[in-house]
Design an enzyme around this catalytic site. Sequence first.
Site, mmCIF file in Angstrom:
data_model
loop_
_atom_site.group_PDB
_atom_site.id
_atom_site.type_symbol
_atom_site.label_atom_id
_atom_site.label_comp_id
_atom_site.label_asym_id
_atom_site.label_seq_id
_atom_site.Cartn_x
_atom_site.Cartn_y
_atom_site.Cartn_z
ATOM 1 N N GLU A 1 -4.510 2.402 -7.467
ATOM 2 C CA GLU A 1 -4.798 3.501 -6.548
ATOM 3 C C GLU A 1 -6.161 4.170 -6.748
ATOM 4 O O GLU A 1 -6.808 4.537 -5.755
ATOM 5 C CB GLU A 1 -3.687 4.557 -6.646
ATOM 6 C CG GLU A 1 -2.362 4.060 -6.104
ATOM 7 C CD GLU A 1 -1.214 4.983 -6.489
ATOM 8 O OE1 GLU A 1 -0.875 5.036 -7.685
ATOM 9 O OE2 GLU A 1 -0.669 5.647 -5.597
ATOM 10 N N ARG B 1 2.214 15.085 -6.240
ATOM 11 C CA ARG B 1 0.997 14.421 -6.719
ATOM 12 C C ARG B 1 -0.255 15.087 -6.134
ATOM 13 O O ARG B 1 -1.314 15.082 -6.746
ATOM 14 C CB ARG B 1 1.033 12.915 -6.436
ATOM 15 C CG ARG B 1 -0.079 12.140 -7.153
ATOM 16 C CD ARG B 1 0.114 10.633 -7.108
ATOM 17 N NE ARG B 1 1.001 10.136 -8.137
ATOM 18 C CZ ARG B 1 0.635 9.788 -9.378
ATOM 19 N NH1 ARG B 1 -0.628 9.857 -9.736
ATOM 20 N NH2 ARG B 1 1.520 9.380 -10.246
ATOM 21 N N PHE C 1 0.818 -1.226 0.000
ATOM 22 C CA PHE C 1 0.000 0.000 0.000
ATOM 23 C C PHE C 1 0.847 1.269 0.000
ATOM 24 O O PHE C 1 0.357 2.334 0.361
ATOM 25 C CB PHE C 1 -0.971 0.011 1.198
ATOM 26 C CG PHE C 1 -1.776 -1.251 1.338
ATOM 27 C CD1 PHE C 1 -2.675 -1.626 0.349
ATOM 28 C CD2 PHE C 1 -1.623 -2.083 2.438
ATOM 29 C CE1 PHE C 1 -3.401 -2.804 0.458
ATOM 30 C CE2 PHE C 1 -2.348 -3.263 2.557
ATOM 31 C CZ PHE C 1 -3.239 -3.625 1.564
ATOM 32 N N GLU D 1 7.378 1.039 -0.030
ATOM 33 C CA GLU D 1 8.057 1.581 -1.207
ATOM 34 C C GLU D 1 9.446 2.062 -0.798
ATOM 35 O O GLU D 1 10.433 1.697 -1.412
ATOM 36 C CB GLU D 1 7.230 2.716 -1.832
ATOM 37 C CG GLU D 1 7.814 3.159 -3.167
ATOM 38 C CD GLU D 1 7.042 4.279 -3.845
ATOM 39 O OE1 GLU D 1 5.845 4.444 -3.578
ATOM 40 O OE2 GLU D 1 7.662 4.989 -4.656
HETATM 41 MO MO1 MOS Z 1 2.309 3.557 -4.130
HETATM 42 S S1 MOS Z 1 1.348 4.796 -2.781
HETATM 43 O O1 MOS Z 1 2.697 4.668 -5.370
HETATM 44 O O2 MOS Z 1 3.589 2.773 -3.378
#
Ligand code: MOS
Length: 758
Positions: free
Chosen positions: A706, A304, A222, A226
């Site tokens: 998303e 963003r 989610f 990342e």
């Molecule tokens: Mo996603 S919120 O672009 O890892």
Amino acid sequence: MKNIDAKGHVTGKSIYVDDIPTINGTLYGVIFDSPLAHGHIESVDYSKALTLPGVITILTHEDIPGENQIGGIIPDEELFASKDVHFAGQPIALIIAESNQIGFEARKLIDINILEKEVIVDPREAQKKDQLILPPRTFELGDTENSWEKCAHIFEGQADSNGQEHLYIETQGAYAIPLENGHIRISSSTQGPTAVQRITARVLNMGMNKIEVDVVRLGGGFGGKEDQATPWAVMAALGVQILNKPVKVILSRMDDMRLTGKRHPYSSDYKIGFSKDLKIMAYETTFFQNAGAAADLSPAVMERTLFHATNSYFIPNVKATAYSCKTNLPPNTAFRGFGGPQGMFVIESALAHAAQELGVSAYQLQKNNLLKNGNEFPYGQIADGVELTKIWSEMESKFDIEAVEKEINYFNSSNTDIKKGFSLMPVTFGISFTKTPMNQARALVHIYTDGSVGVSTGAVEMGQGVNTKMLQITAQVFSLDPKRVRLESTNTTRVANTSPSAASSTADLNGKALHQACSALLERLKNCAADHFGAQSKDIEIKSETIYCQGERTDIRWNDLVLMAFLKRICLTENGHYATPRINFNMEKEKGHPFAYHVYGLALTEITVDCIRGTSQFDSVKIVHDFGKTMNPSVDFGQIEGGLVQGIGWMTMEEISYNDKGQLLSNSLSTYKVPDIYSVPKDVIIEPLKTEGNDMAILKSKAVGEPPLMYGIGAYFAIENAVRAFNPNFNSTFDAPFTHEKILMGLYEISESERVDS
Ligand code: MOS
């Protein structure tokens, strides 16, 4: 085709990092983190902890051979705090012990002395004190300054949205093992294997080629994995480098909640102006993003937000400014929508505010201002392929919005203790990494001599079903039984220099690279068959593993052809590379064409509020969604349902709470409420829009990761609508989440004048 992981998941056989069989001698790392949110480390005494039986060593910044620096976009974050701590939960040391239990015991024996400094948790306060992650940015279109006087109606206000805990079912973790010659292999629960590899190389002072990162799958990401999967992987690798033993670091749930950043809370101002016929003439907004103590991905998330400040509307005069504010909280990070939802919440609040004062329904304002082909976004991209008008009429024809409104009004006029409310939530979400160079991917395909196929890409499977889609692409191009295709783990030695699996772009980017690799191999095989039959490659077709020549079925099967090609010494391996064409963005001008395309949709949310208890229940959410030509309805519908419920959670019940000392109060699942099966709307109806799809999307199947989260924003405004039906004096403050407590307060809130009178 079903998700290829479904059976493994429901039978508990799927492998996550902590399920990997451990090697004899494996050691366990537990993180010692800062108890205070801001201060100077005067002294740390590890001596008692080190004497606990089973404790092997404790690693600190002094043990780092390379740079003590894990910052991705801006180098502003230490792996282990050296002098100062900037948030409660900031790692200071890694205790390495024979078991996690011993590590936890040892942690209690560490004495630390911190000279406390001033703690800032509020983004507006940080901005006033000039505590910014980077200089502010402004997106502008037209001329807002000179538009206000032409407006018939102007409304101003503030809209705040809170953070959100990712709550991936699998907590953060990594398992690193020593290979020969000092090389290291890391199994990591990361969305970004290359980020883990790059930062490990930096901290350990080694070449990236000596570090192999392998990812089988994640139990959810989610966005939380990342960037923030990296530190634990680096720590485990550091342990390996120093001890030459396997080291596993898996965060406990409470450690995970305390140590990691979340969705960014935002506090924002808006000013919106309308013409007489209720067209939006001008919109000004200022975003105060609560970035936490280090940059992490905040600059990109902030960008963003700016890109999505006008959501699905065309506004000729826009000025949107964003501040990334440095506070003493864990660095906030990517979370599904990546700042987009925060931007959309503000414009939807502005519209709800205007509707309320103008005495019209918010959906009339929304419908009256929908973006159309040829309109310019504030960032310069010209809208094309816009599906909003079509989606809106589809919603009207399927679900009759006016009839819903009438029924709700009728229900409300005949019920005193129960009220219903509804809202419309349009979504326009840009697809691509906004940092143009990140829009590239690679895939490696092997055809084995028995005709089976192995596929590696840079895509990370995190429950979103990307492996199923990759498998479908392979099977479709080759016209193969999917059982013959194996999806390999994501591994930096097979596919290098990958972008993280993020930005809803994973299937598009990796899928297009894979499609290219498979198509090249297919062409090679067709040439080989053409040679065999004395024909041309255009005469050859492969259908269901059978070779056809000039439309005639032959007795050559797929595996015969593969073996034939091998014996002719034709290469049965191919590497595909894809880079999204056309996209660009100029940060000096803040203009360009950053998105390959947009995804569109509309949600109609209906809710019932119990006006005695302040509780709410979602009756239904009806969604018209632009899937393009979906390549896997069951996977894509799952993404819509999951995104919707996650968005509803963010808007209605998930309440991150830090005190003014920067201590996380909602630090476990007893104090942080997430949606469960009872929170899911009774009815979720998803209508796929009939559309041609977009060539920039893989097999014209638009990105779906998303966008659906933002349907959940409708929940906030549906509740607001119901509360106002009970209490016309309710003065909306637009501060999500709209918890049951806030509903109850809103139901019985009295107006300022009544307060004075009484
Ligand atoms: Mo996603 S919120 O672009 O890892």
